[in-house]
Structure formats: C-alpha cells, structure tokens
Design a protein around this motif. Structure first.
Motif, PDB file in Angstrom:
ATOM      1  N   LEU A   1     -27.325 -59.326  61.163  1.00 12.60           N
ATOM      2  CA  LEU A   1     -27.761 -59.863  59.879  1.00 12.60           C
ATOM      3  C   LEU A   1     -27.946 -58.742  58.863  1.00 12.60           C
ATOM      4  CD1 LEU A   1     -28.744 -62.368  58.291  1.00 12.60           C
ATOM      5  CD2 LEU A   1     -31.031 -61.852  59.139  1.00 12.60           C
ATOM      6  N   GLY A   2     -28.473 -57.620  59.303  1.00 11.34           N
ATOM      7  CA  GLY A   2     -28.649 -56.476  58.412  1.00 11.34           C
ATOM      8  C   GLY A   2     -27.322 -55.890  57.960  1.00 11.34           C
ATOM      9  N   VAL A   3     -26.341 -55.859  58.850  1.00  9.65           N
ATOM     10  CA  VAL A   3     -25.019 -55.350  58.489  1.00  9.65           C
ATOM     11  C   VAL A   3     -24.380 -56.240  57.431  1.00  9.65           C
ATOM     12  CG1 VAL A   3     -22.657 -55.023  59.347  1.00  9.65           C
ATOM     13  CG2 VAL A   3     -24.593 -54.133  60.636  1.00  9.65           C
ATOM     14  N   PHE A   4     -24.423 -57.546  57.633  1.00 15.54           N
ATOM     15  CA  PHE A   4     -23.828 -58.462  56.659  1.00 15.54           C
ATOM     16  C   PHE A   4     -24.566 -58.418  55.320  1.00 15.54           C
ATOM     17  CE2 PHE A   4     -22.377 -60.703  60.611  1.00 15.54           C
ATOM     18  CZ  PHE A   4     -21.041 -60.366  60.452  1.00 15.54           C
ATOM     19  N   THR A   5     -25.870 -58.270  55.360  1.00 13.05           N
ATOM     20  CA  THR A   5     -26.644 -58.165  54.126  1.00 13.05           C
ATOM     21  C   THR A   5     -26.303 -56.888  53.367  1.00 13.05           C
ATOM     22  OG1 THR A   5     -28.439 -59.410  55.151  1.00 13.05           O
ATOM     23  CG2 THR A   5     -28.983 -58.151  53.184  1.00 13.05           C
ATOM     24  N   ALA A   6     -26.186 -55.786  54.081  1.00 12.92           N
ATOM     25  CA  ALA A   6     -25.845 -54.519  53.434  1.00 12.92           C
ATOM     26  C   ALA A   6     -24.444 -54.555  52.848  1.00 12.92           C
ATOM     27  CB  ALA A   6     -25.968 -53.372  54.438  1.00 12.92           C
TER      28      ALA A   6
ATOM     29  N   ALA B   1     -24.541 -56.630  49.694  1.00 13.91           N
ATOM     30  CA  ALA B   1     -25.210 -55.922  48.601  1.00 13.91           C
ATOM     31  C   ALA B   1     -24.325 -54.832  48.019  1.00 13.91           C
ATOM     32  CB  ALA B   1     -26.516 -55.318  49.100  1.00 13.91           C
ATOM     33  N   ASP B   2     -23.422 -54.279  48.812  1.00 11.62           N
ATOM     34  CA  ASP B   2     -22.545 -53.197  48.375  1.00 11.62           C
ATOM     35  C   ASP B   2     -21.221 -53.711  47.809  1.00 11.62           C
ATOM     36  OD1 ASP B   2     -21.942 -50.441  48.077  1.00 11.62           O
ATOM     37  OD2 ASP B   2     -20.667 -50.559  49.851  1.00 11.62           O
ATOM     38  N   ARG B   3     -20.957 -54.974  47.905  1.00 13.69           N
ATOM     39  CA  ARG B   3     -19.659 -55.530  47.532  1.00 13.69           C
ATOM     40  C   ARG B   3     -19.245 -55.241  46.090  1.00 13.69           C
ATOM     41  NH1 ARG B   3     -18.949 -60.886  49.946  1.00 13.69           N
ATOM     42  NH2 ARG B   3     -18.623 -59.558  51.716  1.00 13.69           N
TER      43      ARG B   3
ATOM     44  N   SER C   1     -19.648 -52.747  44.202  1.00 14.05           N
ATOM     45  CA  SER C   1     -19.226 -51.368  44.012  1.00 14.05           C
ATOM     46  C   SER C   1     -17.996 -51.023  44.835  1.00 14.05           C
ATOM     47  CB  SER C   1     -20.369 -50.418  44.354  1.00 14.05           C
ATOM     48  OG  SER C   1     -20.664 -50.506  45.722  1.00 14.05           O
ATOM     49  N   ARG C   2     -17.503 -51.948  45.643  1.00 19.22           N
ATOM     50  CA  ARG C   2     -16.350 -51.668  46.492  1.00 19.22           C
ATOM     51  C   ARG C   2     -15.092 -52.355  45.978  1.00 19.22           C
ATOM     52  NH1 ARG C   2     -16.674 -52.246  52.345  1.00 19.22           N
ATOM     53  NH2 ARG C   2     -16.275 -54.376  51.822  1.00 19.22           N
ATOM     54  N   THR C   3     -14.972 -52.584  44.683  1.00 19.50           N
ATOM     55  CA  THR C   3     -13.805 -53.279  44.158  1.00 19.50           C
ATOM     56  C   THR C   3     -12.568 -52.393  44.136  1.00 19.50           C
ATOM     57  OG1 THR C   3     -14.400 -52.667  41.912  1.00 19.50           O
ATOM     58  CG2 THR C   3     -15.201 -54.802  42.728  1.00 19.50           C
ATOM     59  N   GLY C   4     -12.757 -51.075  44.241  1.00 15.84           N
ATOM     60  CA  GLY C   4     -11.628 -50.174  44.223  1.00 15.84           C
ATOM     61  C   GLY C   4     -11.233 -49.744  42.829  1.00 15.84           C
ATOM     62  N   ARG C   5     -11.967 -50.231  41.823  1.00 14.62           N
ATOM     63  CA  ARG C   5     -11.672 -49.864  40.445  1.00 14.62           C
ATOM     64  C   ARG C   5     -12.893 -49.193  39.839  1.00 14.62           C
ATOM     65  NH1 ARG C   5     -10.081 -55.295  37.617  1.00 14.62           N
ATOM     66  NH2 ARG C   5     -12.070 -55.813  38.518  1.00 14.62           N
ATOM     67  N   PRO C   6     -12.681 -48.256  38.930  1.00 18.61           N
ATOM     68  CA  PRO C   6     -13.820 -47.657  38.243  1.00 18.61           C
ATOM     69  C   PRO C   6     -14.519 -48.693  37.364  1.00 18.61           C
ATOM     70  CG  PRO C   6     -11.772 -46.475  37.728  1.00 18.61           C
ATOM     71  CD  PRO C   6     -11.426 -47.654  38.581  1.00 18.61           C
ATOM     72  N   ALA C   7     -15.738 -48.400  36.967  1.00 16.12           N
ATOM     73  CA  ALA C   7     -16.529 -49.333  36.171  1.00 16.12           C
ATOM     74  C   ALA C   7     -15.838 -49.674  34.859  1.00 16.12           C
ATOM     75  CB  ALA C   7     -17.917 -48.757  35.904  1.00 16.12           C
ATOM     76  N   GLU C   8     -15.163 -48.711  34.219  1.00 10.76           N
ATOM     77  CA  GLU C   8     -14.506 -48.972  32.940  1.00 10.76           C
ATOM     78  C   GLU C   8     -13.344 -49.945  33.105  1.00 10.76           C
ATOM     79  OE1 GLU C   8     -13.915 -45.041  32.866  1.00 10.76           O
ATOM     80  OE2 GLU C   8     -15.759 -44.529  31.821  1.00 10.76           O
ATOM     81  N   ALA C   9     -12.601 -49.817  34.208  1.00 13.98           N
ATOM     82  CA  ALA C   9     -11.465 -50.708  34.447  1.00 13.98           C
ATOM     83  C   ALA C   9     -11.929 -52.107  34.815  1.00 13.98           C
ATOM     84  CB  ALA C   9     -10.575 -50.145  35.549  1.00 13.98           C
ATOM     85  N   ALA C  10     -13.115 -52.231  35.335  1.00 15.21           N
ATOM     86  CA  ALA C  10     -13.646 -53.530  35.714  1.00 15.21           C
ATOM     87  C   ALA C  10     -14.242 -54.258  34.516  1.00 15.21           C
ATOM     88  CB  ALA C  10     -14.701 -53.372  36.798  1.00 15.21           C
ATOM     89  N   GLY C  11     -14.194 -53.639  33.328  1.00 13.78           N
ATOM     90  CA  GLY C  11     -14.706 -54.291  32.133  1.00 13.78           C
ATOM     91  C   GLY C  11     -16.178 -54.057  31.888  1.00 13.78           C
ATOM     92  N   ARG C  12     -16.755 -53.107  32.587  1.00 11.60           N
ATOM     93  CA  ARG C  12     -18.186 -52.872  32.421  1.00 11.60           C
ATOM     94  C   ARG C  12     -18.460 -51.654  31.555  1.00 11.60           C
ATOM     95  NH1 ARG C  12     -20.044 -52.686  38.363  1.00 11.60           N
ATOM     96  NH2 ARG C  12     -17.836 -52.644  38.801  1.00 11.60           N
TER      97      ARG C  12
END
Length: 68
Positions: A38-43, A46-48, A50-61
């Motif tokens: 349960l802790g592994v799936f929660t972590a 929660a990290d998902r 930041s794991r999009t593979g794109r920088p924040a600027e490319a993600a529109g943020r």
C-alpha cells in the motif's frame, strides 16, 4: 511514534492468529507485506505528476519564479 505505531499494528496482527504461533506469524508477515505494498502504490501515485517525462515548461506549467 513510528515504533509505537508499528508495535500496535504488530500486536493486532499477532492477536488475529489466535493461539496458533504459525497463524500469528502468517498474519504478521502478510499484514506487513500488505502495508508495504500500500505504501509503494501511494508513493508512486504521489510521484506521478513529476514523472511525465517532460519539463515543467513543456507541460504548460511554466517556470517557477518568485514574486516580489
């Protein structure tokens, strides 16, 4: 706090086994394994973002800047 919480959970799991030492050990083993899973799936959830593979600027943020 973590020691007290872990001990409390272990006590509950061992008491679920009743008088059988083997059943108590099984409850303890599989109970803590389920809590770890349960802790592994929660972590991971929660990290998902930041794991999009794109920088924040490319993600529109846009870049993070400090306002004055």
């Amino acid at each position: 706090m973590s020691t007290a919480s872990g001990t409390a959970v272990a006590g509950v799991l061992v008491s679920l086994g009743g008088r059988s030492t083997l059943d108590s050990a099984r409850w303890l083993l599989f109970g803590f394994a389920a809590l770890c899973a349960l802790g592994v799936f929660t972590a991971r959830a929660a990290d998902r973002p930041s794991r999009t593979g794109r920088p924040a600027e490319a993600a529109g943020r846009g870049p993070v800047t400090r306002s004055r």
